[in-house]
Design a protein around this motif. Sequence first.
Motif, short mmCIF file in Angstrom:
data_model
loop_
_atom_site.label_atom_id
_atom_site.label_comp_id
_atom_site.label_asym_id
_atom_site.label_seq_id
_atom_site.Cartn_x
_atom_site.Cartn_y
_atom_site.Cartn_z
N HIS A 33 0.83 -1.21 0.00
CA HIS A 33 0.00 0.00 0.00
C HIS A 33 0.87 1.26 0.00
O HIS A 33 0.47 2.28 -0.58
N PHE A 34 2.03 1.19 0.64
CA PHE A 34 2.94 2.34 0.61
C PHE A 34 3.34 2.67 -0.83
O PHE A 34 3.56 3.83 -1.18
N ARG A 35 3.43 1.67 -1.68
CA ARG A 35 3.85 1.87 -3.06
C ARG A 35 2.80 2.58 -3.92
O ARG A 35 3.10 3.07 -5.00
N LYS A 36 1.55 2.65 -3.45
CA LYS A 36 0.46 3.18 -4.27
C LYS A 36 0.39 4.70 -4.16
O LYS A 36 -0.43 5.27 -3.44
N ARG A 37 1.25 5.37 -4.88
CA ARG A 37 1.34 6.82 -4.82
C ARG A 37 0.11 7.50 -5.40
O ARG A 37 -0.16 8.67 -5.11
N GLN A 38 -0.66 6.80 -6.22
CA GLN A 38 -1.87 7.38 -6.81
C GLN A 38 -3.08 7.26 -5.87
O GLN A 38 -4.09 7.95 -6.06
N SER A 39 -2.99 6.38 -4.88
CA SER A 39 -4.13 6.12 -4.00
C SER A 39 -4.05 6.84 -2.67
O SER A 39 -5.06 7.05 -2.01
N TYR A 40 -2.84 7.20 -2.23
CA TYR A 40 -2.65 7.82 -0.93
C TYR A 40 -1.79 9.08 -1.06
O TYR A 40 -0.95 9.17 -1.95
N THR A 41 -2.00 10.01 -0.14
CA THR A 41 -1.12 11.16 -0.06
C THR A 41 0.22 10.71 0.53
O THR A 41 0.32 9.62 1.12
N LEU A 42 1.22 11.53 0.39
CA LEU A 42 2.53 11.18 0.92
C LEU A 42 2.48 11.02 2.44
O LEU A 42 3.10 10.10 3.00
N ASP A 43 1.73 11.88 3.11
CA ASP A 43 1.60 11.77 4.57
C ASP A 43 0.94 10.46 4.97
O ASP A 43 1.34 9.82 5.95
N GLN A 44 -0.07 10.04 4.22
CA GLN A 44 -0.73 8.77 4.50
C GLN A 44 0.22 7.60 4.29
O GLN A 44 0.24 6.65 5.08
N ARG A 45 1.00 7.68 3.24
CA ARG A 45 1.95 6.61 2.95
C ARG A 45 3.04 6.53 4.02
O ARG A 45 3.47 5.44 4.40
N LEU A 46 3.47 7.68 4.52
CA LEU A 46 4.48 7.68 5.59
C LEU A 46 3.89 7.11 6.88
O LEU A 46 4.61 6.45 7.65
N ALA A 47 2.60 7.35 7.11
CA ALA A 47 1.94 6.77 8.28
C ALA A 47 1.88 5.25 8.15
O ALA A 47 2.10 4.51 9.13
N LEU A 48 1.60 4.78 6.93
CA LEU A 48 1.61 3.33 6.68
C LEU A 48 3.00 2.75 6.93
O LEU A 48 3.14 1.65 7.47
N LEU A 49 4.02 3.51 6.55
CA LEU A 49 5.39 3.05 6.74
C LEU A 49 5.75 2.95 8.22
O LEU A 49 6.43 2.02 8.64
#
Length: 224
Positions: A33-49
């Motif tokens: 899910h972190f890889r899905k740059r089109q589905s999440y904002t960068l902040d959301q992806r960092l939270a997933l990380l």
Amino acid sequence: MSVYAYPSLVFVHLLLFVLWLGADVGVFVLGQHFRKRQSYTLDQRLALLKLLVEVDMVPRTAWALMVPVSLSVVAMGGFWAVPQWLLVLAWAVGAFWIWLVWDAHLHDQTPRAARDRRIEFVLKIGLTLFYLGLGGLSLAGQGPLLDVWLAAKALLFGVIFAAAIMIDVAFKPVGPLLVRLIREGSSDATEVPLLRTMNRTRIWVWTVYALLLATAYIGSVKPF
């Protein structure tokens, strides 16, 4: 010795396998899910990380405990008269390994964490050689494990160590690439190198999964 001691230890051994593989699948899903740059904002992806890093502590802890528990199962089950000093050393190594993992986690991004991970890396290389030697010599008739299935399982455990070490090696460039992503924002220039590195790491992740399943199958079915 209680009649429940050995089956209880086997249960703990199986529980560690479930926690190791199960939690690692959770890490893998979060990484996807972190890889899905089109589905999440960068902040959301960092939270997933961040969540990924927390979940990853479960398989790392289970892996460290698997070393003394597996040797204790072998000894208590009568498969090998494991020397007492080796059992004590195994539990000391397991405890030290867990301390390294959690100390590095709690002091992440510090020289102390870097030192812990260097020591852990050397420790894992030593354990890789131990299990490869134990399994290989036993399969050749020169080691203490007389059951072929158990010798094969020990050898595969050493291969799992080697593949897991390669995960760390392949994943190492992710740190600087992630820092660049945070500083410069999401773009092809920052995302593509990161994605390429993560893809290389996934090869070793899948290898560990396959080896874990093979090891569990051999231990449960004892096909040879």
